[in-house]
Design a protein around this motif. Sequence first.
Motif, short mmCIF file in Angstrom:
data_model
loop_
_atom_site.label_atom_id
_atom_site.label_comp_id
_atom_site.label_asym_id
_atom_site.label_seq_id
_atom_site.Cartn_x
_atom_site.Cartn_y
_atom_site.Cartn_z
N ASP A 7 0.83 -1.21 0.00
CA ASP A 7 0.00 0.00 0.00
C ASP A 7 0.86 1.26 0.00
O ASP A 7 0.41 2.34 -0.33
N LEU A 8 2.13 1.09 0.38
CA LEU A 8 3.03 2.24 0.43
C LEU A 8 3.86 2.37 -0.86
O LEU A 8 4.10 3.46 -1.36
N LEU A 9 4.33 1.22 -1.37
CA LEU A 9 5.08 1.22 -2.64
C LEU A 9 4.71 -0.03 -3.42
O LEU A 9 4.64 -1.11 -2.85
N ARG A 10 4.46 0.14 -4.69
CA ARG A 10 4.15 -1.03 -5.50
C ARG A 10 4.69 -0.83 -6.90
O ARG A 10 4.92 0.29 -7.33
N SER A 11 4.92 -1.97 -7.60
CA SER A 11 5.42 -1.81 -8.96
C SER A 11 4.25 -1.64 -9.92
O SER A 11 3.21 -2.28 -9.80
N THR A 12 4.41 -0.71 -10.82
CA THR A 12 3.42 -0.43 -11.85
C THR A 12 4.17 -0.38 -13.18
O THR A 12 5.39 -0.33 -13.19
N LYS A 107 5.50 5.83 6.29
CA LYS A 107 4.16 6.33 6.68
C LYS A 107 3.61 5.38 7.73
O LYS A 107 3.79 4.16 7.62
N ASP A 108 2.97 5.92 8.68
CA ASP A 108 2.32 5.14 9.76
C ASP A 108 3.26 4.08 10.35
O ASP A 108 2.88 2.92 10.56
#
Lengths: 338, 541
Positions: A7-12, A107-108
């Motif tokens: 949810d913080l970093l993902r591959s696109t 984050k969080d």
Amino acid sequence: MLKRPEDLLRSTPAGLYCPPGDFYIDPIRPVQKALITHGHSDHARSGHESVMATRQTLDIMALRYGSGFAAVTQAATLGETVVNNGVSVSFHPAGHVLGSAQIAVEKDGMRIVASGDYKRSPDPTCLGFEPVACDVFITEATFALPVFRHPDSRDEIAKLLRSVEQFPERSHLVGAYALGKAQRVIRMLRDAGHDRTIYIHGALAKLCDYYQSQGIDLGDLSPATVDTDNAGDFAGAIVIGPPSAFLDRWARRFPDPVSCFASGWMRIRQRARQGGVELPIILSDHCDWDELTRTITELDPDQVWVTHGREEALVRWCELNGYKARPLHLIGYEDEGD
Amino acid sequence: MEEFAELLDRLVLTPARNGKLTLLVDYFSRTRDPDRGYALAAITGDLNIANVKPAMLRSLIAERMDEQLFGYSYDYVGDLAETISLVWAAEDAPRANAAPSLGDIVTSLIHASRSDAVRLVERWLDRLDASARYALLKLVTGGLRIGVSARLAKQALAQFGDVDVGEIEELWHGLKPPYEPLFAWLERKADKPQGLASAPFRPVMLSTPLEEPDYGKINAETYAAEWKWDGIRVQLTAEGGQRRIYSRTGDDISHAFPDVADAMSFAGTLDGELLVGRPSATGIEVGSFGDLQQRLNRKTVTAKQLESFPAFVRLYDLLFDGDEDIRALAFIERRARLETFVAGLDPARFDLSPLVPFETFDDLAELRGNPPHPIIEGLMLKRRDSAYVPGRPKGPWFKWKRDPFIIDAVLVYAQRGHGKRSSYYSDYTFAVWTGPESDPQLVPVGKAYFGFTDEELKQLDAFVRNNTTERFGPVRSVRAEPDHGLVLEVAFEGLNRSNRHKSGVAMRFPRISRLRWDKPPIEADRLETLEALLRDSETAG
């Protein structure tokens, strides 16, 4: 609250994306906001609206793409945290080339470090890698096979200098990537006591000047241009240029050259043979197998994400050593470049 | 061991002969005894040590490393010794003073059994760096493959000691690794080693090509003529119970020709041409060069090969008659002694290369143009008064080879050269036409990388770059169409049948003789022309 690191970093398809911060890291397509780890062209592409990177990386991008390469640029200070849409971002030295940085995204209470390209061995031309504790460590895998164990770089430079002594009538053409490797080779030659003029291919000139302006003394450099009647001047000289130039007509101006290539790939004899390299110089700006595994052990993250290179071997090592790991399947980074 | 490892690494990647010589000479001067001697023996193939099988190495590494990780590594590298040398993780970091020298390694291995050898290798792997591990593994698996012939190594020794290579060749077979007396002599620290071997090699006399300015010197009063046989030059020596067959560079090849060696029941030294052939009512009938190839470059020879391709030697000179050195005698006197000598030999294994009678130079030109047998590659012309001297003096012996065969072929692929030529496309694969006239196809028939001038190389390179249709690594395919492409005139010495080439033929010694920019590719030769030539050469004997 974030449930998963994805949810913080993902591959696109455009690259590594941070949904809450709405930015990309080293995107391969033009995007609104890009954070760039270092100046190599597969990571630092042109055409983004806004770019955040270290001052040196921004300078290098301007040298390569012109000063208007992005509408907005933001210089990141190493170690300083900047908040973007509630996501904290900080840059930390990666030890890869001048200006290179890892990017920590948090984050969080969840922190992911995208290390870009990095190495742990000493390099007199850039700041050394700084370990940053994290939940997820994203590592490159360019040399992620147990066969890649880079030897002491000083011994490799000594090998080059010994060959110059053995063949004083020939010139030594050293293939080295224009950003980082070339300057590192030159600086290391100076450290080894080689104080003669070093000749450089035109493609290296701007970057060498830039390194010198940043306080990295490269000694006496001269363009490797020849008039037809002074080819003899290059006998016994060291000439540095991008590897591609040596297979081209440019190389013909030198007397009976010894072709050398400074790269981590030179560890494998067949690679040297296929490339017609006479003197392989095993010198890499990426981690070797031991550096990769040592870094993971040292950081001890909950998860390891592995990208560009030989992911399967490093994922296997993580499994054997109790780390949760997966390949990231990012595309567009040349694992050949070293 | 590090110096030896570095030498191997450099030699493998250095294409030029002079570069290799420099590296070897440099190594001999920097390295102490006995290491340099054992390195020399490893290179010349004269080192007899316990062999370690690849399977044993695989089980060594399996004890230390995850099989899957080793699998990825081996797949990537493709060479077992190299993979193991790179992945090997020493139990302790290597300590400089604990690293064994090449001499330590070889002397231990000479006395080791195969199973002891594996344990020794394991211990050394822990103490050496990656490059030295690789050298060690290549040494114990018996496959150095560094592109250095024994001849080149001897040349390097000659250069190192500033002596003639003939002197080294003459001594060689009396010497044993690690060659300390040899190095001592080459460094002027001791006298030349003397008379160590029985049946030593005696450096051979070589000829120079006959060229037009010298045609006038050739007449029947001064020169005798013989056929030049297209076999392999050998020196046969039998003395003191030793029988040896040497190649012209002094390599002992006796083991490959036991049929000839068994028949060497004489005392003396003979010079001749080794050929394949069978006795018949009118003497020995010579086989083709293709037949001879069945017997070349073999470590061992089978009963079937001995039966199907029996070897014999066609003699043309006598150097020692018993223990009498007759090299200083005139050719024509040696020849008379030779004729008497041959009469006493086994006629199935030895015969005399006949003198070819002639009166005028034109007679010779006529004979050269129409040799009576396909295995003849020209004429030898020897001064009647010439002594047998080592080396290649100009004048006493001429070779006058028949004109090469010529075909026109089409350039189809070009490969980047090495070293000096790495920026040029300098290795050319050429093809001829085959298939129906209405739909002709090109089939590659050979590869050549010399014969052209530097200027022509530039033109060829430019043609390749401007007419590339596809690239495969260092190779480019170039446009080769009936009306667009480049025709190369290719000269070659002969043809053999070949299963390895799609065309079914292999050329001997092909080189580019002319660039035919004027000729459209469709007018190049067809495969049928080569096939006809092949049939002619096989109607031998």
